[in-house]
Design a protein around this motif. Structure first.
Motif, PDB file in Angstrom:
ATOM      1  N   ALA A  96       2.278  74.861   4.337  1.00  0.00           N
ATOM      2  CA  ALA A  96       3.734  74.590   3.963  1.00  0.00           C
ATOM      3  C   ALA A  96       4.912  75.764   3.480  1.00  0.00           C
ATOM      4  CB  ALA A  96       3.543  73.657   2.488  1.00  0.00           C
ATOM      5  N   ARG A  97       6.325  75.020   4.049  1.00  0.00           N
ATOM      6  CA  ARG A  97       6.924  76.302   3.696  1.00  0.00           C
ATOM      7  C   ARG A  97       8.521  75.291   3.217  1.00  0.00           C
ATOM      8  NH1 ARG A  97       8.049  77.584   9.905  1.00  0.00           N
ATOM      9  NH2 ARG A  97       6.851  79.711   9.471  1.00  0.00           N
ATOM     10  N   GLY A  98       9.112  76.375   2.112  1.00  0.00           N
ATOM     11  CA  GLY A  98       9.765  75.792   1.602  1.00  0.00           C
ATOM     12  C   GLY A  98      11.253  76.210   1.905  1.00  0.00           C
ATOM     13  N   GLY A  99      11.220  74.913   3.121  1.00  0.00           N
ATOM     14  CA  GLY A  99      12.738  75.321   4.031  1.00  0.00           C
ATOM     15  C   GLY A  99      11.889  75.852   5.841  1.00  0.00           C
ATOM     16  N   GLN A 100      13.308  75.907   6.515  1.00  0.00           N
ATOM     17  CA  GLN A 100      13.357  75.474   7.428  1.00  0.00           C
ATOM     18  C   GLN A 100      12.840  76.651   9.131  1.00  0.00           C
ATOM     19  OE1 GLN A 100      14.541  70.794   8.577  1.00  0.00           O
ATOM     20  NE2 GLN A 100      13.648  71.918  10.078  1.00  0.00           N
ATOM     21  N   ASP A 101      13.582  77.649   7.704  1.00  0.00           N
ATOM     22  CA  ASP A 101      13.508  79.208   8.589  1.00  0.00           C
ATOM     23  C   ASP A 101      12.676  79.927   8.567  1.00  0.00           C
ATOM     24  OD1 ASP A 101      16.562  81.693   8.077  1.00  0.00           O
ATOM     25  OD2 ASP A 101      14.183  81.582   9.125  1.00  0.00           O
ATOM     26  N   SER A 102      11.860  80.861  10.278  1.00  0.00           N
ATOM     27  CA  SER A 102      10.463  81.591  10.213  1.00  0.00           C
ATOM     28  C   SER A 102      10.658  82.101   9.539  1.00  0.00           C
ATOM     29  CB  SER A 102      10.558  82.018  11.857  1.00  0.00           C
ATOM     30  OG  SER A 102      12.322  82.628  12.191  1.00  0.00           O
ATOM     31  N   GLN A 103      11.778  83.145   8.786  1.00  0.00           N
ATOM     32  CA  GLN A 103      11.803  84.359   7.687  1.00  0.00           C
ATOM     33  C   GLN A 103      11.053  83.175   6.339  1.00  0.00           C
ATOM     34  OE1 GLN A 103      14.498  86.527   7.750  1.00  0.00           O
ATOM     35  NE2 GLN A 103      15.273  86.020   9.953  1.00  0.00           N
ATOM     36  N   ASN A 104      10.716  82.254   5.891  1.00  0.00           N
ATOM     37  CA  ASN A 104      10.377  81.056   4.959  1.00  0.00           C
ATOM     38  C   ASN A 104       8.846  81.209   5.307  1.00  0.00           C
ATOM     39  OD1 ASN A 104      13.049  79.694   5.227  1.00  0.00           O
ATOM     40  ND2 ASN A 104      13.098  80.719   3.393  1.00  0.00           N
ATOM     41  N   THR A 105       8.235  81.513   3.945  1.00  0.00           N
ATOM     42  CA  THR A 105       6.132  82.672   4.496  1.00  0.00           C
ATOM     43  C   THR A 105       6.252  80.563   4.418  1.00  0.00           C
ATOM     44  OG1 THR A 105       7.453  84.167   2.141  1.00  0.00           O
ATOM     45  CG2 THR A 105       4.026  83.395   3.004  1.00  0.00           C
TER      46      THR A 105
ATOM     47  N   SER B  28       9.221  86.390  24.792  1.00  0.00           N
ATOM     48  CA  SER B  28      10.019  87.096  24.416  1.00  0.00           C
ATOM     49  C   SER B  28      11.014  86.520  23.131  1.00  0.00           C
ATOM     50  CB  SER B  28      10.786  88.464  25.322  1.00  0.00           C
ATOM     51  OG  SER B  28      11.950  87.346  25.389  1.00  0.00           O
ATOM     52  N   ALA B  29      11.162  85.303  23.639  1.00  0.00           N
ATOM     53  CA  ALA B  29      12.403  85.059  22.480  1.00  0.00           C
ATOM     54  C   ALA B  29      11.600  83.820  21.386  1.00  0.00           C
ATOM     55  CB  ALA B  29      13.069  83.577  23.068  1.00  0.00           C
ATOM     56  N   SER B  30      10.504  83.954  21.181  1.00  0.00           N
ATOM     57  CA  SER B  30      10.081  83.550  19.858  1.00  0.00           C
ATOM     58  C   SER B  30      10.566  84.365  18.585  1.00  0.00           C
ATOM     59  CB  SER B  30       8.516  84.474  19.230  1.00  0.00           C
ATOM     60  OG  SER B  30       7.815  84.251  20.490  1.00  0.00           O
ATOM     61  N   GLN B  31      11.107  84.154  17.430  1.00  0.00           N
ATOM     62  CA  GLN B  31      11.468  84.059  16.099  1.00  0.00           C
ATOM     63  C   GLN B  31      11.444  85.208  15.306  1.00  0.00           C
ATOM     64  OE1 GLN B  31      15.154  83.162  16.398  1.00  0.00           O
ATOM     65  NE2 GLN B  31      14.613  82.362  18.012  1.00  0.00           N
ATOM     66  N   SER B  32      10.249  84.804  15.283  1.00  0.00           N
ATOM     67  CA  SER B  32       9.311  86.162  14.383  1.00  0.00           C
ATOM     68  C   SER B  32       7.720  86.030  13.668  1.00  0.00           C
ATOM     69  CB  SER B  32       9.942  85.241  12.692  1.00  0.00           C
ATOM     70  OG  SER B  32       8.617  84.564  12.757  1.00  0.00           O
ATOM     71  N   ILE B  33       7.538  86.768  13.524  1.00  0.00           N
ATOM     72  CA  ILE B  33       6.048  87.516  13.865  1.00  0.00           C
ATOM     73  C   ILE B  33       5.536  87.752  12.704  1.00  0.00           C
ATOM     74  CG2 ILE B  33       3.903  89.140  14.927  1.00  0.00           C
ATOM     75  CD1 ILE B  33       6.790  88.626  17.140  1.00  0.00           C
ATOM     76  N   TRP B  34       4.052  86.894  12.069  1.00  0.00           N
ATOM     77  CA  TRP B  34       3.411  87.331  10.921  1.00  0.00           C
ATOM     78  C   TRP B  34       2.036  87.822  10.817  1.00  0.00           C
ATOM     79  CZ3 TRP B  34       5.654  85.954   6.064  1.00  0.00           C
ATOM     80  CH2 TRP B  34       6.834  85.556   5.185  1.00  0.00           C
ATOM     81  N   TRP B  35       1.714  88.425  10.220  1.00  0.00           N
ATOM     82  CA  TRP B  35       0.375  88.597  10.091  1.00  0.00           C
ATOM     83  C   TRP B  35       0.096  87.716   9.070  1.00  0.00           C
ATOM     84  CZ3 TRP B  35      -2.773  90.483  13.744  1.00  0.00           C
ATOM     85  CH2 TRP B  35      -1.615  91.456  14.430  1.00  0.00           C
ATOM     86  N   GLY B  43      -7.659  79.664   2.141  1.00  0.00           N
ATOM     87  CA  GLY B  43      -6.947  80.065   3.326  1.00  0.00           C
ATOM     88  C   GLY B  43      -6.236  81.129   3.446  1.00  0.00           C
ATOM     89  N   PRO B  44      -5.291  81.094   4.934  1.00  0.00           N
ATOM     90  CA  PRO B  44      -4.491  82.351   5.620  1.00  0.00           C
ATOM     91  C   PRO B  44      -3.710  82.576   4.239  1.00  0.00           C
ATOM     92  CG  PRO B  44      -4.398  80.610   7.095  1.00  0.00           C
ATOM     93  CD  PRO B  44      -5.386  80.397   6.131  1.00  0.00           C
ATOM     94  N   GLU B  45      -3.431  83.853   4.264  1.00  0.00           N
ATOM     95  CA  GLU B  45      -2.784  84.762   3.210  1.00  0.00           C
ATOM     96  C   GLU B  45      -1.876  85.364   3.755  1.00  0.00           C
ATOM     97  OE1 GLU B  45      -3.709  86.055  -0.531  1.00  0.00           O
ATOM     98  OE2 GLU B  45      -2.333  86.700  -0.829  1.00  0.00           O
ATOM     99  N   ALA B  46       0.213  85.497   3.782  1.00  0.00           N
ATOM    100  CA  ALA B  46       1.178  86.096   4.676  1.00  0.00           C
ATOM    101  C   ALA B  46       0.573  87.452   4.209  1.00  0.00           C
ATOM    102  CB  ALA B  46       2.275  85.358   4.061  1.00  0.00           C
ATOM    103  N   LEU B  47       0.272  88.127   4.837  1.00  0.00           N
ATOM    104  CA  LEU B  47       0.800  89.454   4.547  1.00  0.00           C
ATOM    105  C   LEU B  47       2.525  90.611   4.847  1.00  0.00           C
ATOM    106  CD1 LEU B  47      -2.401  91.223   6.347  1.00  0.00           C
ATOM    107  CD2 LEU B  47      -1.888  90.820   3.539  1.00  0.00           C
ATOM    108  N   ILE B  48       2.695  90.043   5.859  1.00  0.00           N
ATOM    109  CA  ILE B  48       4.145  90.535   6.157  1.00  0.00           C
ATOM    110  C   ILE B  48       4.650  90.367   7.803  1.00  0.00           C
ATOM    111  CG2 ILE B  48       2.120  92.259   8.029  1.00  0.00           C
ATOM    112  CD1 ILE B  48       5.038  95.126   6.846  1.00  0.00           C
TER     113      ILE B  48
END
Lengths: 117, 114
Positions: A96-105, B28-35, B43-48
């Motif tokens: 689940a994400r709080g917001g539609q921005d890809s920068q939201n965790t 290459s148009a991908s907006q963001s990359i998360w690890w 469950g997975p936990e966002a790191l960076i």
């Protein structure tokens, strides 16, 4: 902090029956929810992406008829696996994400592990 | 359809070493990359995360993104046994309706032995 709870944690169902799993967001507003399946082969598949007050978008190989999803408010989503068979086994994760921005965790629950007999 | 590939599939390093994990993506148009880090039974936990070309450092973690080569890497300095987990690379693409669709790789299983 932001937390996501999923329940049940584990479930076993007979082949051909259905089971419902739930996802609760705490500490933030879950405007967007993604349901994934992590299979025994470790593949991480997106089932569908849901945004409150918008149509739910299912990925190829997944349909609303098989995996109906409800996302009625900013803290809750549920998904049902209808007519479960062996190939539906796996860990179902709600992100689940709080917001539609890809920068939201994207916050994940611990998952619901489905076994099918 | 975004494709995300991770390598190696598994990695074993001694405590204190640098762990290096790789991820390639198809658009290459991908907006963001998360690890993400996933421990057994959780469950997975966002790191960076990283959005722009270049590198980003947070504590013992450094991530490098090169959009031209469709490659992103995660480096864990001074690896600890508690870092042992599966590391997932997730690439987000914008989809219709203004939402972002994260696509995950299969993960790299990291084991740090004392």
């Amino acid at each position: 902090g932001a937390l996501v709870y999923q329940y049940p944690r584990r479930t076993i169902c007979k082949s051909g029956t259905s089971m419902r799993m739930e996802c609760q967001a705490v500490g933030f507003q879950a405007t967007s929810v993604a349901w994934y399946r992590q299979s025994p082969q470790k593949t991480f598949e997106l089932i569908a992406l849901s945004t409150v007050n918008s149509a739910i978008k299912y990925e190829q190989n997944f349909t609303q008829e098989k995996f109906p999803i409800s996302h009625p408010n900013l803290s809750f989503s549920s998904m049902t696996v209808l007519n479960a068979y062996l190939e539906d086994r796996g860990l179902y994760l709600c992100g689940a994400r709080g917001g539609q921005d890809s920068q939201n965790t994207l916050y994940f629950g611990a998952g619901t592990r489905l076994s099918v007999l | 359809q975004e494709k995300v590939q991770q390598s190696p599939e598994s990695l074993i390093v001694p405590e204190g070493a640098m762990s290096s994990l790789n991820c390639t993506f198809s658009n290459s148009a991908s907006q963001s990359i998360w690890w993400y880090q996933q421990h057994p039974g959780k469950g997975p936990e966002a790191l960076i995360s990283i959005f722009s070309n270049g590198n980003k450092k947070e504590g013992r973690l450094t991530v490098y993104l090169n959009r031209a080569s469709l490659h992103v890497s995660l480096h864990i300095r001074d690896s600890q046994p508690s870092d042992s987990a599966v590391y997932l690379c997730a690439v987000s693409m914008k989809v219709s309706g203004g939402n972002y669709k994260p696509t995950f790789g299969k993960g790299t299983s990291l084991v740090v032995h004392p």
